[in-house]
Design an enzyme around this catalytic site. Structure first.
Site, PDB file in Angstrom:
ATOM      1  N   SER A   1       0.853  -1.188   0.000  1.00 14.86           N
ATOM      2  CA  SER A   1       0.000   0.000   0.000  1.00 14.86           C
ATOM      3  C   SER A   1       0.889   1.238   0.000  1.00 14.86           C
ATOM      4  O   SER A   1       2.003   1.211   0.534  1.00 14.86           O
ATOM      5  CB  SER A   1      -0.902   0.030   1.231  1.00 14.86           C
ATOM      6  OG  SER A   1      -1.605   1.259   1.325  1.00 14.86           O
TER       7      SER A   1
ATOM      8  N   TYR B   1      -1.786  -0.469  10.369  1.00 18.94           N
ATOM      9  CA  TYR B   1      -1.871  -0.694   8.921  1.00 18.94           C
ATOM     10  C   TYR B   1      -0.603  -0.241   8.209  1.00 18.94           C
ATOM     11  O   TYR B   1      -0.054  -0.963   7.368  1.00 18.94           O
ATOM     12  CB  TYR B   1      -3.091   0.028   8.350  1.00 18.94           C
ATOM     13  CG  TYR B   1      -3.358  -0.295   6.900  1.00 18.94           C
ATOM     14  CD1 TYR B   1      -3.823  -1.552   6.536  1.00 18.94           C
ATOM     15  CD2 TYR B   1      -3.148   0.649   5.907  1.00 18.94           C
ATOM     16  CE1 TYR B   1      -4.067  -1.864   5.207  1.00 18.94           C
ATOM     17  CE2 TYR B   1      -3.393   0.359   4.579  1.00 18.94           C
ATOM     18  CZ  TYR B   1      -3.862  -0.902   4.236  1.00 18.94           C
ATOM     19  OH  TYR B   1      -4.100  -1.200   2.901  1.00 18.94           O
TER      20      TYR B   1
END
Length: 258
Positions: free
Chosen positions: A140, A153
């Site tokens: 990501s 995350y």
């Protein structure tokens, strides 16, 4: 010729589902991994994907034994995949000062990091023996710099990026390719509750098409959309005081325990 076999984890929603549909439309065979196998079956039926072109495997990527058993079943039933996409992931906001959130962070890391390794691991030796295959880790843009409220995350995706880079070097002369895909903001259930602006928001179908192109091209690293790659590079070179000021007061990811 036998159509290629593509294994996708987290295939019951979002990016995983979009990738499954794209590859099905291209005539590939599918090995679909999800905890929600019933939801996966309903989706396949709704899209009239022929049963002989797929198999569903119910497993939790955070459970290494389940993934090892799944790999054996897949190879026995469908053959060794040509492409393995470790896509399964979760995104939950955390506050490290809250004791209960440490367990949440451990769950995010177990799914997003160990889940990738547990997905790849059982297929590496057979792929090396064959001399071909592609291992695709979904990182990501959030893994490039740490964002307030996204510690779990961001840390997990930074780990995925580094892990895939390490694995790529280890397999460099084996014929097995390792690709890191770093999505920006994609319109999926993972992002639908975000309470902040999401620049260059992309539809999952568009992401899947571009991701498949990167995999077919044998790329080693790709940010999709490319505009987020530019943003990420700019953020990476910002001095810490300026970066901290820029993101001060930014809405955080919702917490599981809050």
């Amino acid at each position: 010729m036998t159509p290629p076999l593509v294994l996708i984890t987290g295939a019951s929603s979002g990016i995983g589902q979009a990738l499954a549909l794209h590859y099905a439309q291209q005539g590939a065979r599918l090995a679909l991994v999800a905890r929600r196998s019933e939801a996966m079956q309903r989706w396949l039926d709704a899209h009239a994907i022929a049963p002989e072109n797929y198999a569903i495997y119910c497993a939790d990527v955070a459970d290494a034994q389940q993934m090892a058993d799944l790999a054996q079943a897949c190879i026995a039933q469908q053959g060794l995949p040509d492409v393995v996409i470790a896509n399964a992931g979760i995104s939950i906001g955390v506050d490290t000062s809250v004791p209960d959130d440490l367990a949440v962070m451990a769950r995010v890391l177990a799914t997003n990091v160990m889940g990738v390794a547990s997905t790849f691991g059982p297929f590496i030796a057979p792929m090396v023996a064959r001399g071909s295959g592609s291992l695709v880790g979904i990182g990501s843009v959030a893994g490039i710099r740490g964002l307030p409220g996204h510690g779990a995350y961001c840390a997990s995706k930074a780990a995925v990026i580094s892990y895939c880079e390490s694995l790529r070097g280890e397999l460099r002369q084996s014929g097995v390719k390792v690709l890191t895909l770093c999505p920006g903001y994609i319109a999926t259930p993972l992002t639908q509750n975000n309470q902040y602006t999401m620049p260059f928001l992309m539809q999952p179908e568009t992401f899947a098409r571009k991701a498949a192109q990167a995999i077919a091209a044998g790329s080693s690293y790709r940010v999709i959309p490319w505009q987020m790659g530019v943003v990420a590079k700019l953020l990476r070179v910002l001095p810490n005081p300026l970066f901290d000021r820029l993101f001060a007061g930014r809405p955080r990811k919702p917490r599981a325990t809050g």
